[in-house]
Enzyme design. Structure first.
Site: not given
Ligand code: PGA
Length: 258
Positions: A13-14, A100, A102, A178, A239-240
């Site tokens: 997930n960029w 998500h 976010e 994150g 993510g990261g």
């Molecule tokens: P992260 O993000 O690996 O940077 O914690 C995961 C995500 O939000 O899908």
């Protein structure tokens, strides 16, 4: 519950990262590294809308599938700034992240709109990656299962068993995203198993057994093997660590190993 019934799925997930040249370079670095995962696990890159066409072109002929990070729930019309499922399918996306945390946190996403987006994605031929997860305060108040159960029931409301098998559920504890704070493998297993039990109640055992359930939240090259070894953790939403080809590949290889 039998893990062998499901293919592991590692999805990057960029988020809001990478211009088109950067996206091309990252995918070109990932493609040869993960080529051996073909037929063993599913590898997906979920990228910003502006990178979709580039990602589809660069990954053509490889074993990487492309996904978007959001989709609007209406088919078309006066929704300035939004992108429909048909538009995503037409450009070659096969997956889309829905709900998500976010989006729930910063963009007013609710379980009702997650449900509408999930239905729109399925109707448009996309496979939704539906994200659920509890806040830190909810875990500390011992209501994780209550929160997850409510999200699963509302997010998947009126979706048939046949359709839910096309979806992926991503368990992403909000406090782990994150932050570098990963859920322990046991915590991830506990909630993924709870999600599967909830699906079994809502549908039936065969359906619950067929649905891929990922863990997401600071999964990285160091902790992935233990998380992915758990019986109900069928993959990861990354993510990261998906922004670095080598780190992403370590996670893919851990999933190939099982
Ligand atoms: P992260 O993000 O690996 O940077 O914690 C995961 C995500 O939000 O899908």
């Amino acid at each position: 519950m039998n893990k062998n019934l499901r293919k592991a799925v590692i999805a990057g997930n960029w988020k809001m990262n990478k211009t088109r040249p950067e996206a091309k370079a990252l995918l070109e670095a990932i493609i040869p590294l993960v080529a051996n995962a073909k037929d063993k696990i599913e590898v997906i890159a979920c990228v910003p809308f502006t990178n979709l066409e580039t990602a589809v072109a660069v990954t053509a002929g490889s074993n990487i599938k492309v996904g978007a990070e959001n989709v609007h729930f209406e088919k078309s019309g006066a929704y300035t700034g939004e992108i429909s499922a048909d538009m995503l399918s037409e450009v070659g996306a096969e997956y889309v992240v829905v709900g998500h945390s976010e989006r729930r946190q910063y963009f007013g996403e609710t379980d009702e709109t997650v449900n509408k987006r999930t239905k729109a994605a399925l109707a448009g031929g996309l496979k939704p990656i539906v994200c659920v997860g509890e806040l830190l305060a909810e875990r500390e108040a011992n209501i994780t299962e209550e929160v997850i159960s409510r999200q699963i029931k509302l997010d998947l409301a009126d979706i048939s068993a046949e359709d839910v098998k096309k979806a992926i559920i991503a368990y992403e504890p909000v406090w782990a995203i994150g932050t570098g704070k990963t859920a322990t493998a046991d915590q991830a297993q506990e909630v993924c198993a709870f999600i599967r039990a909830t699906l079994a109640k809502l549908y039936d055992n065969a359906t619950a057994d067929a649905v891929t359930i990922q863990y997401g939240g600071s999964m990285n090259a160091k902790n992935c093997a233990e998380l992915l070894s758990k019986p109900d953790v069928d993959g990861g939403l990354i993510g990261g660590a998906s922004l670095k080809a080598e780190d992403f590949n370590v996670i893919v290889q851990a999933a190939v190993e099982g």
